[in-house]
Scaffold this active site. Structure first.
Site, mmCIF file in Angstrom:
data_model
loop_
_atom_site.group_PDB
_atom_site.id
_atom_site.type_symbol
_atom_site.label_atom_id
_atom_site.label_comp_id
_atom_site.label_asym_id
_atom_site.label_seq_id
_atom_site.Cartn_x
_atom_site.Cartn_y
_atom_site.Cartn_z
ATOM 1 N N THR A 15 0.877 -1.168 0.000
ATOM 2 C CA THR A 15 0.000 0.000 0.000
ATOM 3 C C THR A 15 0.915 1.218 0.000
ATOM 4 O O THR A 15 1.954 1.211 0.659
ATOM 5 C CB THR A 15 -0.921 0.039 1.237
ATOM 6 O OG1 THR A 15 -0.127 0.135 2.422
ATOM 7 C CG2 THR A 15 -1.786 -1.210 1.311
ATOM 8 N N HIS A 16 0.553 2.247 -0.764
ATOM 9 C CA HIS A 16 1.403 3.423 -0.942
ATOM 10 C C HIS A 16 2.783 3.029 -1.501
ATOM 11 O O HIS A 16 3.770 3.740 -1.301
ATOM 12 C CB HIS A 16 1.599 4.177 0.381
ATOM 13 C CG HIS A 16 0.325 4.457 1.114
ATOM 14 N ND1 HIS A 16 -0.485 5.530 0.799
ATOM 15 C CD2 HIS A 16 -0.297 3.796 2.130
ATOM 16 C CE1 HIS A 16 -1.551 5.521 1.610
ATOM 17 N NE2 HIS A 16 -1.452 4.471 2.410
ATOM 18 N N SER A 137 17.533 -2.486 -26.017
ATOM 19 C CA SER A 137 17.668 -1.052 -26.219
ATOM 20 C C SER A 137 18.450 -0.800 -27.502
ATOM 21 O O SER A 137 19.293 -1.596 -27.905
ATOM 22 C CB SER A 137 18.404 -0.439 -25.022
ATOM 23 O OG SER A 137 18.869 0.846 -25.326
ATOM 24 N N LYS A 143 19.685 -4.765 -22.036
ATOM 25 C CA LYS A 143 18.404 -4.461 -21.419
ATOM 26 C C LYS A 143 17.294 -5.386 -21.900
ATOM 27 O O LYS A 143 17.324 -5.904 -23.011
ATOM 28 C CB LYS A 143 18.015 -3.006 -21.690
ATOM 29 C CG LYS A 143 18.964 -1.999 -21.047
ATOM 30 C CD LYS A 143 18.391 -0.605 -21.063
ATOM 31 C CE LYS A 143 17.238 -0.489 -20.102
ATOM 32 N NZ LYS A 143 16.631 0.852 -20.109
ATOM 33 N N ASN A 145 13.557 -4.641 -21.859
ATOM 34 C CA ASN A 145 12.517 -3.647 -21.568
ATOM 35 C C ASN A 145 11.114 -4.253 -21.719
ATOM 36 O O ASN A 145 10.830 -4.913 -22.724
ATOM 37 C CB ASN A 145 12.651 -2.451 -22.504
ATOM 38 C CG ASN A 145 13.982 -1.737 -22.333
ATOM 39 O OD1 ASN A 145 14.481 -1.596 -21.230
ATOM 40 N ND2 ASN A 145 14.576 -1.310 -23.444
ATOM 41 N N GLU A 150 4.234 -1.843 -21.285
ATOM 42 C CA GLU A 150 4.171 -0.387 -21.388
ATOM 43 C C GLU A 150 3.150 0.049 -22.436
ATOM 44 O O GLU A 150 2.455 1.059 -22.260
ATOM 45 C CB GLU A 150 5.557 0.160 -21.715
ATOM 46 C CG GLU A 150 6.549 0.000 -20.559
ATOM 47 C CD GLU A 150 7.976 0.376 -20.947
ATOM 48 O OE1 GLU A 150 8.206 0.682 -22.137
ATOM 49 O OE2 GLU A 150 8.848 0.365 -20.067
ATOM 50 N N TYR A 177 -31.287 14.135 -34.130
ATOM 51 C CA TYR A 177 -30.055 13.779 -34.830
ATOM 52 C C TYR A 177 -29.303 15.022 -35.280
ATOM 53 O O TYR A 177 -29.884 15.988 -35.751
ATOM 54 C CB TYR A 177 -30.346 12.908 -36.057
ATOM 55 C CG TYR A 177 -29.080 12.539 -36.799
ATOM 56 C CD1 TYR A 177 -28.209 11.595 -36.280
ATOM 57 C CD2 TYR A 177 -28.725 13.198 -37.976
ATOM 58 C CE1 TYR A 177 -27.026 11.284 -36.926
ATOM 59 C CE2 TYR A 177 -27.538 12.904 -38.636
ATOM 60 C CZ TYR A 177 -26.700 11.943 -38.106
ATOM 61 O OH TYR A 177 -25.515 11.635 -38.735
ATOM 62 N N GLN A 182 -22.339 11.040 -36.367
ATOM 63 C CA GLN A 182 -21.765 10.006 -37.234
ATOM 64 C C GLN A 182 -20.315 9.697 -36.860
ATOM 65 O O GLN A 182 -19.760 8.684 -37.267
ATOM 66 C CB GLN A 182 -21.843 10.424 -38.704
ATOM 67 C CG GLN A 182 -20.782 11.438 -39.136
ATOM 68 C CD GLN A 182 -20.737 11.581 -40.656
ATOM 69 O OE1 GLN A 182 -21.722 11.325 -41.338
ATOM 70 N NE2 GLN A 182 -19.594 11.987 -41.167
ATOM 71 N N LYS A 185 -18.810 6.103 -34.320
ATOM 72 C CA LYS A 185 -18.220 4.795 -34.619
ATOM 73 C C LYS A 185 -16.698 4.848 -34.680
ATOM 74 O O LYS A 185 -16.010 3.904 -34.280
ATOM 75 C CB LYS A 185 -18.801 4.263 -35.932
ATOM 76 C CG LYS A 185 -20.291 4.002 -35.838
ATOM 77 C CD LYS A 185 -20.968 3.966 -37.191
ATOM 78 C CE LYS A 185 -22.469 4.149 -37.064
ATOM 79 N NZ LYS A 185 -22.841 5.471 -36.518
#
Length: 325
Positions: A15-16, A137, A143, A145, A150, A177, A182, A185
């Site tokens: 927590t925190h 990288s 690395k 990653n 992400e 309308y 339109q 979508k």
């Protein structure tokens, strides 16, 4: 499957972003499972809200021809026509509700992704993500990653943007309308595609990740994960929780002052000396050590839905039952 394969491994909860109580991996799996189960339920609830047909509303006011709106509703297996022809042509509520359900799904995927990005760092080292879902990288070949995690986290902004675009589109137009509608979508489909892609990617990552048990074990003694268990021990000895909370806080301070980093490095006498300061002399006996240490704590949780052994095993059994059905 992850809970079944790795569920009994010990893990600190946070927590925190500070260490809290010890849990098992299966307990955390259950949290992600429930978040996605609730996300799925939103789509089911939406389907119930959307069981009325707009067909026959016309351009806005209906028709002077004797059309049968109930017939088209029945043909589409919908409950009934929408009552107002104006609302039928003006509403984009279904699109907004659906996109909101997508944003909540994306939000929980983003939180999961962030958690595992942290777990995969060298500093934590709790998990290893398969090479398929990481990249090197451009300058540092050593690395690994977590790019796919992400991207799942990053896609959330796009999905949120779709919801805001739809809300903004609908906020400033008259009932009926307008050509603005339109554009609905474009945003709905983009949000849907993004979340579907993220779910597919998440499933692949979960199937191939490895928990690094030895690395996790190395740090389990740090952070006083069993402090709350000590407070609950004192409660079983008749000490009010408010008092026991103060006492174990003082005991943690005593460990820090004397260069000790585990509560079970204290003696019973030291614990009783502190408890006496709060009016609970001789509350501690040798059985306190059965309550201390992460391994003991995760076995002692009893409340329904707990993130220890009993809670995880109950939730896993329940899930096996659902899947078998």
């Amino acid at each position: 499957s992850m809970a079944e394969n790795h569920g009994h491994l010990l893990l600190p909860s946070y927590t925190h972003l500070q260490r809290a109580q010890p849990i098992v991996v299966g307990g955390e799996c259950a949290a992600w499972e429930e978040s996605l189960t609730v996300a799925k339920a939103r789509f089911f609830m939406l389907s119930r809200l959307s069981e009325r047909s707009p067909l026959g509303g016309g351009a806005i006011a209906g028709s002077s021809l004797p059309i049968d709106r109930a017939h088209t509703s029945d043909a589409l297996k919908l409950l009934e026509p929408m009552e107002s022809s104006i609302y039928a042509t003006a509403s984009r509520d279904a699109a907004l509700d659906f996109t909101y359900a997508l944003t909540m799904t994306s939000m929980w995927l983003s939180r999961w992704a962030e958690q595992w990005i942290i777990y995969a760092t060298t500093e934590f080292g709790f998990i290893t993500i398969a090479d398929t879902y990481t990249t090197g990288s451009s300058m540092m070949p050593q690395k690994q990653n977590p790019d796919m995690l992400e991207l799942i986290r990053g896609k959330t902004g796009q999905v949120y943007g779709s919801l805001m675009a739809l809300l903004t589109m609908c906020k400033g137009i008259t009932v009926g309308y307008n050509r603005d509608l339109q554009e609905d979508k474009r945003h709905l489909f983009a949000a849907y595609d993004a979340v579907c892609d993220c779910l597919d990617m998440a499933a692949g990552i979960v199937k191939t990740v490895t928990f690094n048990e030895e690395r996790i074990k190395q740090g389990l003694d740090r952070g006083y994960l069993d402090a709350t268990s000590l407070a609950e021990y004192l409660v079983t000895k008749g000490v009010p929780f408010r008092t026991s909370h103060q006492a174990f806080g003082r005991l943690v301070g005593l460990c820090n002052e004397t260069g000790r980093y585990k509560l079970d490095q204290l003696t019973v006498e030291e614990m009783n000396t502190v408890c006496a300061e709060y009016g609970s002399a001789d509350a501690v006996s040798d059985d306190v050590f059965d309550w201390l240490g992460p391994e003991n704590v995760v076995k002692r949780y009893q409340s329904a839905g707990n993130a220890g052994v009993s809670g995880f095993e109950a939730q896993l059994a329940a899930w096996k039952g659902r899947l078998s059905d």
